[in-house]
Scaffold this active site. Structure first.
Site, PDB file in Angstrom:
ATOM      1  CE  LYS A   1      -1.057  -4.765   1.505  1.00 31.01           C
ATOM      2  NZ  LYS A   1      -0.538  -3.938   2.595  1.00 31.01           N
TER       3      LYS A   1
ATOM      4  CE  LYS B   1       1.647   3.224   0.939  1.00 30.28           C
ATOM      5  NZ  LYS B   1       0.860   2.404   1.815  1.00 30.28           N
TER       6      LYS B   1
ATOM      7  CE  LYS C   1      -6.188   0.233  -2.362  1.00 25.03           C
ATOM      8  NZ  LYS C   1      -5.956   0.141  -0.974  1.00 25.03           N
TER       9      LYS C   1
END
Ligand code: TYM
Length: 337
Positions: free
Chosen positions: A119, A204, A201
């Site tokens: 992130k 979202k 993966k």
């Protein structure tokens, strides 16, 4: 709400962030197990809005997505009469316990977390302290409810390990306070990959929407996404995650939608190629999602009902959260009148 006899049942806690559209990975990695386990366990399922703000959110959208997610949980089969369904920010004890656990967590432990590293790369302009201590808040979610089991996808394993370490550490420093939780990771579907980049993966935050199957996608959208999924060289339908990650991912989705084992799928498509396999997967996945989407659309219309469920859920959750926090404050030495 929870029935009285749930007192003796082992406890489950799990959560999902209302930070983007919910996709099939959330269903296979987590929600399917939430539903399967809800009869045997006392379950707490939460929409983790405090976690979501570690990345900037548009306020109106965050509000809408929080309720979307509540409706989606129910559409997927989570039964609010059997489980406690609540919004994390409605139970202030989560943030309060997180503060305490922050003082038991090493800087090194947080900086090793893969999700923090990922992130931080994705949001270079906003590497905030909340993002850094995100897993400590997650540990608080779990430990507040004295959870035995935490049903999650594979990507949360590392966070679970930290929760376990923090429980051990606190128990050792004071005395037995927290139950040490175990992860519950499904055999199939614990890590669904992007349809466009099968080594990444499904996520979202992926900007390429073609890589994800959202639970709100129409049948046509799902069929088109699966048919365009990136596959590997060769043409044999065989489960080989290293050399055929694209086909392995489609096989996982097919197995989830139909219940067929990998062996059975390999044998059914023996001698046939990707051209025959992909439309079958597309149709099976679309048929699997359709009733969830229909149910979601109808549940989402009744906001009054959703708010009622979430209000009762928060009241119920607070009872347990308050109990644990009081115990923690007492052990630490905070004055209590
Ligand atoms: P989140 O919101 O990213 O994802 C929610 C759940 O879905 C699983 N998942 C997947 N499973 C399979 N394949 C995928 N592609 C995939 N993507 C997501 C995740 O493993 C997760 O179980 N930190 C958590 C939220 C959280 C939490 C908690 C979970 C906060 N507090 C306490 C359990 C207990 C998260 O970011 O999940």
């Amino acid at each position: 709400m929870q029935e009285n006899n749930t007192e003796l049942k082992p406890i489950i806690l799990s959560g999902i962030q209302p930070s983007g559209q919910i996709h099939i990975g959330h269903l296979t990695g987590a929600i399917r197990n939430w539903v399967d386990l809800q009869d045997k366990y006392k379950c707490y399922y939460t929409i983790v809005d405090l976690h979501a703000i570690t990345v900037r959110q548009e306020p109106a959208e965050l509000r809408r997505r929080t309720l979307d997610l509540a409706a989606m949980f129910i559409a997927c089969g989570v039964d609010p009469d059997k489980c406690t369904l609540f919004i994390q920010s409605h139970v202030p004890e989560h943030a309060q316990l997180a503060w305490v656990l922050n003082t038991f967590t090493g800087m090194g432990e947080c900086s090793r977390m893969t999700q923090f590293k990922d992130k931080s790369e994705q949001h270079e302009d906003n590497i905030n302290v909340g993002l850094f201590t995100y897993p400590v808040l997650m540990a608080s979610d779990i430990l507040l409810y004295q959870a035995d089991l935490v049903p999650v996808g594979e990507d949360q394993k590392q966070h679970l390990e930290l929760s376990r370490n923090l429980a051990h550490r606190f128990n050792h420093y004071y005395s037995d306070t927290f139950k040490v939780p175990n992860p519950f990771i499904p055999q199939v579907g614990a890590r669904i990959m992007s349809l466009q980049e099968p080594t990444k993966k499904m996520s979202k935050s992926d900007e390429n929407e073609k890589g994800s199957i959202f639970l709100t996608d129409s049948t046509e959208q799902i069929i088109s996404k699966v048919k365009r999924a990136v596959t590997d060289s060769g043409s044999e339908v065989r489960y080989d995650i290293v050399n055929k990650p694209g086909i392995a991912n489609l096989m996982s989705l097919y197995q989830i939608a139909t219940g067929f084992s990998y062996k059975q799928i390999e044998s059914d498509f023996d001698g046939l190629g990707y051209g025959e396999f992909k439309p079958k997967v597309a149709k099976a996945v679309a048929d699997y999602i359709a009733p969830i989407r229909e149910s979601y659309l109808s549940l989402r219309k009744d906001e009054t009902k959703l708010k009622e469920i979430l209000t009762k859920g928060a009241e119920n959750a607070r009872k347990q959260a308050f109990k644990t926090l009081r115990k923690v404050y007492k052990k630490i030495g905070f004055v209590q009148f």
